[in-house]
Design a protein around this motif. Structure first.
Motif, PDB file in Angstrom:
ATOM      1  N   LEU A 170       0.825  -1.203   0.000  1.00 25.18           N
ATOM      2  CA  LEU A 170       0.000   0.000   0.000  1.00 25.18           C
ATOM      3  C   LEU A 170       0.859   1.253   0.000  1.00 25.18           C
ATOM      4  O   LEU A 170       0.537   2.247  -0.653  1.00 25.18           O
ATOM      5  N   LYS A 171       1.980   1.223   0.726  1.00 24.30           N
ATOM      6  CA  LYS A 171       2.939   2.322   0.717  1.00 24.30           C
ATOM      7  C   LYS A 171       4.264   1.768   0.225  1.00 24.30           C
ATOM      8  O   LYS A 171       4.952   1.046   0.930  1.00 24.30           O
ATOM      9  N   SER A 172       4.614   2.097  -1.003  1.00 28.41           N
ATOM     10  CA  SER A 172       5.827   1.543  -1.589  1.00 28.41           C
ATOM     11  C   SER A 172       6.387   2.500  -2.622  1.00 28.41           C
ATOM     12  O   SER A 172       5.730   3.448  -3.060  1.00 28.41           O
ATOM     13  N   GLY A 173       7.635   2.236  -3.046  1.00 29.73           N
ATOM     14  CA  GLY A 173       8.260   3.029  -4.083  1.00 29.73           C
ATOM     15  C   GLY A 173       7.549   2.921  -5.410  1.00 29.73           C
ATOM     16  O   GLY A 173       7.669   3.810  -6.267  1.00 29.73           O
ATOM     17  N   THR A 174       6.801   1.844  -5.579  1.00 28.36           N
ATOM     18  CA  THR A 174       6.046   1.665  -6.821  1.00 28.36           C
ATOM     19  C   THR A 174       5.069   2.815  -7.042  1.00 28.36           C
ATOM     20  O   THR A 174       4.864   3.265  -8.171  1.00 28.36           O
ATOM     21  N   GLN A 175       4.471   3.299  -5.960  1.00 32.32           N
ATOM     22  CA  GLN A 175       3.503   4.394  -6.076  1.00 32.32           C
ATOM     23  C   GLN A 175       4.163   5.661  -6.614  1.00 32.32           C
ATOM     24  O   GLN A 175       3.513   6.460  -7.293  1.00 32.32           O
ATOM     25  N   ILE A 176       5.447   5.846  -6.329  1.00 33.75           N
ATOM     26  CA  ILE A 176       6.167   7.015  -6.853  1.00 33.75           C
ATOM     27  C   ILE A 176       6.210   6.954  -8.370  1.00 33.75           C
ATOM     28  O   ILE A 176       5.969   7.953  -9.061  1.00 33.75           O
ATOM     29  N   THR A 177       6.499   5.771  -8.909  1.00 37.59           N
ATOM     30  CA  THR A 177       6.511   5.616 -10.367  1.00 37.59           C
ATOM     31  C   THR A 177       5.127   5.849 -10.948  1.00 37.59           C
ATOM     32  O   THR A 177       4.986   6.470 -12.009  1.00 37.59           O
ATOM     33  N   VAL A 178       4.109   5.346 -10.274  1.00 37.39           N
ATOM     34  CA  VAL A 178       2.735   5.558 -10.746  1.00 37.39           C
ATOM     35  C   VAL A 178       2.404   7.042 -10.779  1.00 37.39           C
ATOM     36  O   VAL A 178       1.802   7.543 -11.741  1.00 37.39           O
ATOM     37  N   ASP A 179       2.806   7.773  -9.747  1.00 37.99           N
ATOM     38  CA  ASP A 179       2.545   9.219  -9.710  1.00 37.99           C
ATOM     39  C   ASP A 179       3.234   9.933 -10.872  1.00 37.99           C
ATOM     40  O   ASP A 179       2.648  10.812 -11.517  1.00 37.99           O
ATOM     41  N   TYR A 180       4.480   9.556 -11.129  1.00 38.05           N
ATOM     42  CA  TYR A 180       5.183  10.127 -12.284  1.00 38.05           C
ATOM     43  C   TYR A 180       4.436   9.805 -13.575  1.00 38.05           C
ATOM     44  O   TYR A 180       4.251  10.660 -14.445  1.00 38.05           O
ATOM     45  N   ALA A 181       4.028   8.545 -13.708  1.00 36.78           N
ATOM     46  CA  ALA A 181       3.358   8.109 -14.933  1.00 36.78           C
ATOM     47  C   ALA A 181       2.053   8.870 -15.155  1.00 36.78           C
ATOM     48  O   ALA A 181       1.737   9.264 -16.285  1.00 36.78           O
ATOM     49  N   PRO A 204      -0.453  -8.982   1.323  1.00 38.98           N
ATOM     50  CA  PRO A 204      -0.094  -7.561   1.505  1.00 38.98           C
ATOM     51  C   PRO A 204       0.530  -6.965   0.242  1.00 38.98           C
ATOM     52  O   PRO A 204       0.523  -5.749   0.068  1.00 38.98           O
ATOM     53  N   PHE A 205       1.051  -7.822  -0.638  1.00 36.30           N
ATOM     54  CA  PHE A 205       1.666  -7.339  -1.874  1.00 36.30           C
ATOM     55  C   PHE A 205       0.628  -7.038  -2.955  1.00 36.30           C
ATOM     56  O   PHE A 205       0.982  -6.602  -4.043  1.00 36.30           O
ATOM     57  N   SER A 206      -0.627  -7.283  -2.648  1.00 34.99           N
ATOM     58  CA  SER A 206      -1.696  -6.924  -3.582  1.00 34.99           C
ATOM     59  C   SER A 206      -2.454  -5.675  -3.148  1.00 34.99           C
ATOM     60  O   SER A 206      -3.318  -5.192  -3.886  1.00 34.99           O
ATOM     61  N   GLN A 207      -2.138  -5.151  -1.958  1.00 36.09           N
ATOM     62  CA  GLN A 207      -2.880  -3.999  -1.465  1.00 36.09           C
ATOM     63  C   GLN A 207      -2.667  -2.768  -2.349  1.00 36.09           C
ATOM     64  O   GLN A 207      -3.582  -1.981  -2.582  1.00 36.09           O
ATOM     65  N   GLY A 208      -1.438  -2.602  -2.852  1.00 40.62           N
ATOM     66  CA  GLY A 208      -1.159  -1.459  -3.715  1.00 40.62           C
ATOM     67  C   GLY A 208      -1.883  -1.543  -5.039  1.00 40.62           C
ATOM     68  O   GLY A 208      -2.468  -0.552  -5.504  1.00 40.62           O
TER      69      GLY A 208
END
Length: 375
Positions: free
Chosen positions: A233-244, A261-265
């Protein structure tokens, strides 16, 4: 421009992309900037204190530009700068594109399609299998697979793309001469030979934690779309999504177990952002293919017969161009940006305004079309 002086400037600890660009804009070339540090206070207004500038000058005295250049030659890497024609066009259109890139291998060509596959470093077996399945299918279809050469999802995607005989590009969070993680040494070599590894960071830069969020803008910037396979839910992946999202890229998410927990995001993306779920490579390829089928702009008016329909009154110039570009079938965001020759951020803001005016409507996968009832 002197490459040696450019590399030396870029190697200074406090000279990031924004400051490097400001210096080059002010002095005109890297050699002039290097030789005139006494003018940096004017070139970099409000960016450095006097003490920081003094420290920078001390750092400069420790560097010899030609020694930095020789170190670069020994890496076997290549260099491309933003003004050069072979700089990746997709990346050049984002906010704050890297002024220079170090790379090994072959850069994607202007007409090449690319999709980023991102996710957790601590991937589950399901996540690795899903990333490999999607990456392999996309690579077989001729699509570049972009990721960050990290453990977990990234590694699975890169490996599958290579095994499928396709192209894959890894964006590093360290220098081109630093291999991280160490266990991916062989993968680095394979990608440098059959795909590409790329970084904006100077030689010798270690994989500091602060580097990775910044490099994520390059991962999405090189791509037409981003697939999120697994993420907390809180991960570096979300940063890439925000950029995208800011860059107008299409976002896809792989559904996962509701108990993981790895599916929450990914679940949050599907629920709150409304991204497109993806289960097969075709789910993404179906969005990409219309972009390639789109005829040149000069041919489009003939497809629909007669003269182009006059736009509604009260539109500014860009809104009128968007209206004309959306004549006929729906169009993908990236196709519109290329045809209209505007930045992704400018087009995104203008399309939002057009939606509010009731001129256009948005479909899944970043497609847009005219509304039948508007102004």
């Amino acid at each position: 421009m002197g490459i040696a002086h450019l590399l030396a400037l870029h190697s200074l600890p406090e000279i990031g992309n924004v400051r490097l660009t400001a210096l080059l804009d002010y002095f005109g070339d890297a050699e002039a900037a290097w030789q005139n540090p006494q003018e940096w206070a004017q070139a970099l207004p409000r960016q450095f204190s006097k003490a920081a500038l003094a420290q920078l000058r001390q750092d400069m005295q420790k560097l010899e530009p030609w020694e930095v250049y020789e170190r670069f030659l020994l890496t076997g890497a290549k260099l491309v700068t933003l003004p050069e024609p072979h700089y990746p066009q997709q990346l050049a259109q984002i906010d704050d594109p890297p002024y220079l890139l170090f790379y090994k291998g072959q850069l994607p060509q202007p007409l090449d399609l690319a999709i980023a596959i991102i996710g957790s470093r601590r991937a589950t077996s399901y996540g690795r299998e899903a990333a490999g399945f999607l990456a392999g299918g996309l690579a077989q279809a001729g699509v570049w697979v972009i990721a960050g050469l990290a453990r977990g999802i990234d590694t699975a995607a890169h490996q599958a793309a290579l095994q499928a005989g396709g192209k894959t590009l890894g964006v590093l969070g360290c220098g081109i001469d630093v291999i991280y993680p160490r266990e991916n040494r062989l993968l680095f070599q394979q990608m440098a030979e059959k795909g590409c590894i790329l970084t904006e960071y100077p030689l010798g830069m270690q994989p500091l934690a602060k580097n990775f969020p910044i490099r994520n803008r390059i991962i999405s910037g090189l791509s037409q779309g981003v697939i999120v396979v697994e993420a907390g839910l809180k991960s570096g992946t979300q940063i890439t999504v925000d950029y995208a999202l800011n860059q107008g890229r299409s976002i896809y998410a792989v559904p996962g177990s509701i108990f993981s927990p790895f599916s929450q995001g990914t679940f949050s993306l599907l629920k709150n952002v409304g991204v497109k779920p993806v289960a097969t490579p075709e789910d993404v390829l179906d969005d990409l293919r219309p972009v390639h089928r789109q005829p040149p702009p000069s041919v489009q008016p003939q497809l629909f017969g007669g003269q182009p329909e006059a736009p509604p009154p009260g539109l500014d110039e860009l809104e009128q161009r968007i209206w004309q570009a959306l004549a006929g079938e729906k169009r993908h965001f990236n196709d519109l940006a290329a045809e209209l020759a505007v930045s992704a951020s400018e087009l995104s803001a203008k399309l939002t305004m057009c939606e509010l005016k009731g001129l256009v409507k948005r479909a899944d996968g970043q497609y847009f079309s005219r509304r039948t009832t508007g102004l």
